[in-house]
Write an enzyme that holds these catalytic residues in place. Structure first.
Site, PDB file in Angstrom:
ATOM      1  N   SER A 136      12.132  44.679  20.069  1.00  0.00           N
ATOM      2  CA  SER A 136      11.308  45.506  20.948  1.00  0.00           C
ATOM      3  C   SER A 136      11.606  46.964  20.619  1.00  0.00           C
ATOM      4  O   SER A 136      12.755  47.399  20.720  1.00  0.00           O
ATOM      5  CB  SER A 136      11.682  45.186  22.401  1.00  0.00           C
ATOM      6  OG  SER A 136      11.034  46.069  23.284  1.00  0.00           O
ATOM      7  N   LYS A 162       7.611  44.093  18.666  1.00  0.00           N
ATOM      8  CA  LYS A 162       6.972  44.410  19.958  1.00  0.00           C
ATOM      9  C   LYS A 162       6.947  45.916  20.119  1.00  0.00           C
ATOM     10  O   LYS A 162       7.969  46.585  19.988  1.00  0.00           O
ATOM     11  CB  LYS A 162       7.774  43.729  21.068  1.00  0.00           C
ATOM     12  CG  LYS A 162       7.567  44.263  22.479  1.00  0.00           C
ATOM     13  CD  LYS A 162       8.138  43.264  23.499  1.00  0.00           C
ATOM     14  CE  LYS A 162       8.789  43.941  24.678  1.00  0.00           C
ATOM     15  NZ  LYS A 162       9.393  42.971  25.617  1.00  0.00           N
ATOM     16  N   LYS A 164       6.011  49.217  22.535  1.00  0.00           N
ATOM     17  CA  LYS A 164       5.783  49.675  23.905  1.00  0.00           C
ATOM     18  C   LYS A 164       4.556  50.587  23.884  1.00  0.00           C
ATOM     19  O   LYS A 164       4.462  51.494  23.047  1.00  0.00           O
ATOM     20  CB  LYS A 164       7.004  50.460  24.396  1.00  0.00           C
ATOM     21  CG  LYS A 164       8.249  49.602  24.530  1.00  0.00           C
ATOM     22  CD  LYS A 164       8.119  48.617  25.676  1.00  0.00           C
ATOM     23  CE  LYS A 164       9.411  47.822  25.876  1.00  0.00           C
ATOM     24  NZ  LYS A 164       9.340  46.941  27.056  1.00  0.00           N
ATOM     25  N   ASP A 189       3.773  45.773  24.843  1.00  0.00           N
ATOM     26  CA  ASP A 189       4.299  45.664  26.215  1.00  0.00           C
ATOM     27  C   ASP A 189       4.017  46.985  26.922  1.00  0.00           C
ATOM     28  O   ASP A 189       4.497  48.034  26.509  1.00  0.00           O
ATOM     29  CB  ASP A 189       5.810  45.387  26.178  1.00  0.00           C
ATOM     30  CG  ASP A 189       6.401  45.133  27.561  1.00  0.00           C
ATOM     31  OD1 ASP A 189       5.660  45.233  28.563  1.00  0.00           O
ATOM     32  OD2 ASP A 189       7.611  44.839  27.632  1.00  0.00           O
ATOM     33  N   GLU A 214       1.852  42.075  26.834  1.00  0.00           N
ATOM     34  CA  GLU A 214       2.817  41.890  27.919  1.00  0.00           C
ATOM     35  C   GLU A 214       2.561  42.872  29.061  1.00  0.00           C
ATOM     36  O   GLU A 214       2.443  44.076  28.847  1.00  0.00           O
ATOM     37  CB  GLU A 214       4.229  42.087  27.335  1.00  0.00           C
ATOM     38  CG  GLU A 214       5.364  41.597  28.210  1.00  0.00           C
ATOM     39  CD  GLU A 214       6.726  41.676  27.493  1.00  0.00           C
ATOM     40  OE1 GLU A 214       6.763  41.586  26.244  1.00  0.00           O
ATOM     41  OE2 GLU A 214       7.737  41.849  28.178  1.00  0.00           O
ATOM     42  N   ASP A 239       5.717  39.537  32.618  1.00  0.00           N
ATOM     43  CA  ASP A 239       7.152  39.820  32.668  1.00  0.00           C
ATOM     44  C   ASP A 239       7.491  40.200  34.113  1.00  0.00           C
ATOM     45  O   ASP A 239       7.863  39.335  34.930  1.00  0.00           O
ATOM     46  CB  ASP A 239       7.470  40.939  31.648  1.00  0.00           C
ATOM     47  CG  ASP A 239       8.907  41.442  31.687  1.00  0.00           C
ATOM     48  OD1 ASP A 239       9.676  41.060  32.582  1.00  0.00           O
ATOM     49  OD2 ASP A 239       9.289  42.253  30.812  1.00  0.00           O
ATOM     50  N   LYS A 263      13.277  36.273  31.906  1.00  0.00           N
ATOM     51  CA  LYS A 263      14.538  37.024  31.880  1.00  0.00           C
ATOM     52  C   LYS A 263      15.362  36.476  33.029  1.00  0.00           C
ATOM     53  O   LYS A 263      14.961  36.625  34.190  1.00  0.00           O
ATOM     54  CB  LYS A 263      14.290  38.514  32.109  1.00  0.00           C
ATOM     55  CG  LYS A 263      13.517  39.204  30.996  1.00  0.00           C
ATOM     56  CD  LYS A 263      13.234  40.655  31.352  1.00  0.00           C
ATOM     57  CE  LYS A 263      12.498  41.344  30.220  1.00  0.00           C
ATOM     58  NZ  LYS A 263      12.020  42.698  30.617  1.00  0.00           N
ATOM     59  N   GLY A 291      14.549  40.491  27.167  1.00  0.00           N
ATOM     60  CA  GLY A 291      15.847  41.174  27.141  1.00  0.00           C
ATOM     61  C   GLY A 291      15.799  42.421  27.989  1.00  0.00           C
ATOM     62  O   GLY A 291      14.715  42.916  28.327  1.00  0.00           O
TER      63      GLY A 291
HETATM   64  O1  OSB Z   1       9.892  45.038  29.492  1.00  0.00           O
HETATM   65  O2  OSB Z   1      10.886  43.756  28.160  1.00  0.00           O
HETATM   66  C1  OSB Z   1      10.883  44.794  28.820  1.00  0.00           C
HETATM   67  C2  OSB Z   1      14.051  46.791  28.125  1.00  0.00           C
HETATM   68  C3  OSB Z   1      14.312  47.315  29.366  1.00  0.00           C
HETATM   69  C4  OSB Z   1      13.445  47.058  30.394  1.00  0.00           C
HETATM   70  C5  OSB Z   1      12.310  46.260  30.180  1.00  0.00           C
HETATM   71  C6  OSB Z   1      12.063  45.721  28.937  1.00  0.00           C
HETATM   72  C7  OSB Z   1      12.929  46.020  27.885  1.00  0.00           C
HETATM   73  C8  OSB Z   1      12.715  45.574  26.514  1.00  0.00           C
HETATM   74  C9  OSB Z   1      13.946  45.468  25.653  1.00  0.00           C
HETATM   75  O3  OSB Z   1      11.631  45.384  26.033  1.00  0.00           O
HETATM   76  C10 OSB Z   1      14.197  44.121  25.119  1.00  0.00           C
HETATM   77  C11 OSB Z   1      15.569  44.024  24.507  1.00  0.00           C
HETATM   78  O4  OSB Z   1      16.569  43.875  25.265  1.00  0.00           O
HETATM   79  O5  OSB Z   1      15.667  44.103  23.290  1.00  0.00           O
HETATM   80 MG    MG Z   2       8.448  43.493  29.217  1.00  0.00          MG
END
Ligand code: OSB
Ligand code: MG
Length: 369
Positions: A136, A162, A164, A189, A214, A239, A263, A291
């Protein structure tokens, strides 16, 4: 088991690079760990709450407080028959606060697996020796910087990228990434950044051949997600919205998504995660493990969970080195040449805590008896 002692411990860990999502940026993490002891066994869990209430209402401070004032006292000293009863006690003591509850619940699973001398993965019903890892990537300063990061992660072997996104930082990024990599497994995401009036804009994501989209809308916008999913071939993945098995069943019955990101911290622990996993399996909905920038302790829990059979998409269980110069567990998590992370086979979470390093980065310690 009877929980005789709980230690809440806050450690400070610096990310190798800042991680920006639509609602905020993380540079330095303060992470709350839960160590528990009872009847000669120990277990450890990690609370995924962040510093600011931007992903969920929970924070490090609310979790520390509710653990100390309510959840710890609710489970200490009593004879409790496993993680489900621990959860029942905590639910009776406090509404919500699932990230705080998960830290205790997951430590109980670790302790139970150690007591039985089996791996946490096998106790949870895991079947895989290794799990596929995606990565991510936070919002970057420029498209050039993003393309460079992607090249590096693809070279390392990650099986899915992934990105953002947020309104205004979506199509331009995707045009550039798809121009360079027409065929890679790619997801986006939004972390709830879009308003429900932006249905049209989001429908425009269809043309990028994404593996999934996402959490476009706010956590409580179940209907809006269902409306968007009914227009799109691309799967919506929820999520933030899925905070419990009940929310999961609601999402499935409304067809609000075709994939769920599990999660364990978000849903209150492994028990709820397995329930969501199983409900999705019965509905033929693939899941994967998300994560929260965990240390190796939370990562070990996630990797164990990711070994379950309906975890069918690459997980946000990246290598330790993607996040930290030095992780708190030995061995650290690594990616093999195929983009897979090995599921530890030793008792419990299956990795050792690096106690010297943990002591060196400890910021706070609260003991509950
Ligand atoms: O939305 O998945 C998410 C990290 C912090 C808060 C929300 C998210 C995330 C990530 C990181 O996308 C995923 C990772 O731990 O590598
Ligand atoms: Mg997410």
């Amino acid at each position: 088991m009877r929980i005789e002692r709980i230690v809440l411990r806050v450690i400070g860990l610096e990310l190798r690079e800042p991680f920006r999502i639509s609602s905020g940026v993380t540079r330095q993490r303060r992470i709350l760990l839960v160590h528990l002891e009872g009847e000669g066994v120990e277990g450890v869990g990690e609370c995924v709450a962040g510093e600011a209430p931007n992903y969920s209402y929970e924070t490090l401070a609310t979790a520390r407080w509710v653990l100390q004032a309510h959840l710890g006292p609710a489970v200490l000293g009593a004879e409790l028959d496993g993680a489900a009863e621990v959860t029942a006690r905590m639910d009776a003591a406090a509404k919500g606060h699932r990230m705080a509850k998960a830290a205790i619940e997951m430590a109980v699973w670790d302790a139970e697996a150690r007591r039985r001398q089996v791996s946490l993965a096998s106790l949870l019903g895991g079947e895989k020796a290794a799990v596929p890892a995606g990565v991510s990537i936070g919002i970057q300063e420029s498209v050039e910087a993003l393309l460079e990061r992607i090249d590096g992660f693809l070279a390392a072997g990650y099986r899915r990228i992934k990105l953002k996104i947020e309104p205004g930082r979506d199509f331009a990024i995707l045009d550039a990434v798809r121009a360079r990599h027409p065929d890679i497994a790619l997801t986006v995401d939004a972390n709830a950044a879009y308003g429900t009036g932006e249905m049209e804009r989001l429908a425009g994501l269809e043309r990028y051949g994404l593996m999934l989209i996402e959490q476009p809308f706010a956590e409580d916008e179940m209907q809006a997600h269902a409306a968007l999913q009914s227009r799109l071939e691309t799967p919506i993945c929820l999520d933030e919205t899925i905070t419990s098995p009940t929310r999961c069943r609601e999402a499935l019955s409304l067809a609000a998504c075709r994939v769920i990101n599990i999660k364990p911290g978000r849903v209150g622990g492994h028990g709820a995660s397995v329930a969501i996993h199983d409900a999705c399996a019965a509905a033929d909905i693939p899941v994967w493990c998300g994560g929260m920038l965990e240390s190796g302790i939370g990562r070990a829990h996630n990797v164990a969970l990711a070994s379950l059979p309906n975890m069918r998409l690459p997980n946000d269980t990246s290598a330790s080195a993607r996040y930290w110069a030095r992780d708190v567990v030995v061995p650290a998590f690594e990616l093999d040449g195929e983009g897979m992370v090995k599921v530890p086979t030793g008792p419990g979470i299956g990795v050792e805590l690096d106690e010297d390093f943990l002591s060196a980065i400890e910021l706070e310690r609260i003991e509950l008896y």
